[in-house]
Write an enzyme that holds these catalytic residues in place. Structure first.
Site, PDB file in Angstrom:
ATOM      1  CE  LYS A 235      -4.401  -1.937   1.086  1.00 60.92           C
ATOM      2  NZ  LYS A 235      -5.502  -2.206   2.000  1.00 60.92           N
ATOM      3  NE  ARG A 270      -7.187  -8.381   0.085  1.00 62.31           N
ATOM      4  CZ  ARG A 270      -6.755  -7.541  -0.836  1.00 62.31           C
ATOM      5  NH1 ARG A 270      -5.770  -6.715  -0.566  1.00 62.31           N
ATOM      6  NH2 ARG A 270      -7.308  -7.526  -2.040  1.00 62.31           N
TER       7      ARG A 270
HETATM    8  C1  8Y7 Z   1      -8.010  -4.707   1.446  1.00 62.32           C
HETATM    9  C2  8Y7 Z   1      -9.041  -5.519   0.950  1.00 62.32           C
HETATM   10  C3  8Y7 Z   1      -8.184  -4.333  -0.669  1.00 62.32           C
HETATM   11  C4  8Y7 Z   1      -7.724  -4.778   2.836  1.00 62.32           C
HETATM   12  C5  8Y7 Z   1      -9.460  -6.436   3.012  1.00 62.32           C
HETATM   13  C6  8Y7 Z   1      -5.293  -3.246  -2.197  1.00 62.32           C
HETATM   14  C7  8Y7 Z   1     -10.102  -5.880  -1.274  1.00 62.32           C
HETATM   15  C8  8Y7 Z   1      -6.609  -2.613  -2.186  1.00 62.32           C
HETATM   16  N1  8Y7 Z   1      -7.480  -3.994   0.421  1.00 62.32           N
HETATM   17  N2  8Y7 Z   1      -9.753  -6.374   1.717  1.00 62.32           N
HETATM   18  N3  8Y7 Z   1      -9.143  -5.269  -0.379  1.00 62.32           N
HETATM   19  N4  8Y7 Z   1      -8.473  -5.652   3.570  1.00 62.32           N
HETATM   20  N5  8Y7 Z   1     -10.136  -7.270   3.823  1.00 62.32           N
HETATM   21  O1  8Y7 Z   1      -4.311  -2.442  -2.228  1.00 62.32           O
HETATM   22  O2  8Y7 Z   1      -6.879  -4.072   3.387  1.00 62.32           O
HETATM   23  O3  8Y7 Z   1      -5.140  -4.462  -2.197  1.00 62.32           O
HETATM   24  S1  8Y7 Z   1      -7.987  -3.720  -2.288  1.00 62.32           S
END
Ligand code: 8Y7
Length: 293
Positions: A235, A270
């Site tokens: 990020k 994640r």
């Molecule tokens: C997150 C996410 C994204 C996160 C969860 C990216 C779909 C943006 N970020 N889902 N999604 N937590 N649970 O940079 O921080 O991956 S999208």
């Protein structure tokens, strides 16, 4: 294997997550591999070639240590435009079906749309990961009907405007209050606590200072008792912190954040960089076997 390698961490939170088709073990920290099926990653989706590339990448991430694959068909980057549910479904459904032909991995789908929720769960998805925290009409009911697990995430604003001027008086308390309310809403619509995980939503309507405060406050969130997901991978907060926007720097920051997250008791990380994150998580959990004792 070394006797000192003890990845089972004692945490205040539950040790399993019940999904629509599988149960996910949470006695050690799990890595959720990010699989984007949006035009900026795998063309416009819904085509055989794009789906098969995505399925291949999913299998590769499983090989690298992911026990959850998180499939997203709607771009949720700052400034992103909304996508019609039919297009979203055409992107993600073949990928859910394809993964299911090869693997019993825990499948997660990023979506806010009731129709998408119903269809992907029918096709084998276990978890709905909704950045809008299942606040769209009908989405919680769709999760309940499917018997799916839910990841509720905090976001201030919408992807189109969330980074314009995010403000909080106490970001950690406000995020926890919001998540508590969403857990209650889930329970009221038939999605019990054994199916719910929570996420502070790094980068979703947050400045660098807000993100750092949430990182420092992770232990407080973990102490509430529900499994916590940390999504900091690659990020822009790391580009801001290091004052250098290079992918290598973002990954360095993400791995450091993952190490911290495991120490603070996070259950799921994640990540786009699965092998690196899985190894980092194993080291962190080996060094800190008991959390909050
Ligand atoms: C997150 C996410 C994204 C996160 C969860 C990216 C779909 C943006 N970020 N889902 N999604 N937590 N649970 O940079 O921080 O991956 S999208």
């Amino acid at each position: 294997m070394s006797d000192l390698r003890t990845p089972a961490i004692k945490r205040p939170s539950r040790s399993a997550l019940i999904g629509a088709h599988h149960v996910l073990d949470l006695t050690s920290t799990q890595v959720m591999g990010v699989l984007n099926v949006t035009p900026d990653s795998f063309s416009d989706g819904g085509h055989y070639a794009e789906s098969s590339k995505a399925i291949e990448r999913a299998l590769e991430m499983i090989e690298e240590g992911a026990t959850i694959i998180d499939i997203g068909g709607e771009s949720t980057r700052p400034g992103a435009q909304p996508v019609a549910p039919e297009i979203e479904l055409a992107r993600v459904l073949p990928v859910v079906e394809g993964i299911r032909r090869h693997s019993q991995v825990f499948v997660s789908v990023d979506t806010s749309e009731p129709r998408v929720i119903a269809a992907v769960c029918e096709a084998g998805a276990d978890l709905i990961n909704d950045i809008r925290s299942l606040q769209r009409p009908g989405s919680l009911e769709a999760v309940a009907r499917a018997g799916a697990a839910a990841c509720v995430m905090h976001m201030q604003g919408e992807p189109g405007n969330m980074q314009l001027d995010p403000r909080y008086s106490d970001v950690v308390s406000e995020v926890m209050t919001f998540l508590d309310a969403r857990v209650v809403a889930c329970g009221e619509r038939g999605v019990g606590r054994e199916r719910v995980i929570v996420d502070p939503g790094f980068g979703f309507g947050k400045t660098l200072d807000h993100n750092l405060a949430l990182m420092r406050g992770l232990r407080r969130l973990v102490a509430r008792g529900l499994p916590v997901v940390m999504g900091a991978s690659r990020k822009s907060m790391f580009a801001q912190l290091f004052e250098r926007d290079a992918m290598a720097s973002r990954i360095n920051g993400s791995l450091g954040a993952a190490f911290w997250g495991v120490q603070q008791g996070v259950s799921i990380i994640r990540s786009h960089d699965v092998r690196e994150t899985a190894e980092m998580a194993l080291l962190a959990s080996t060094l800190v076997a008991d959390i909050h004792d």
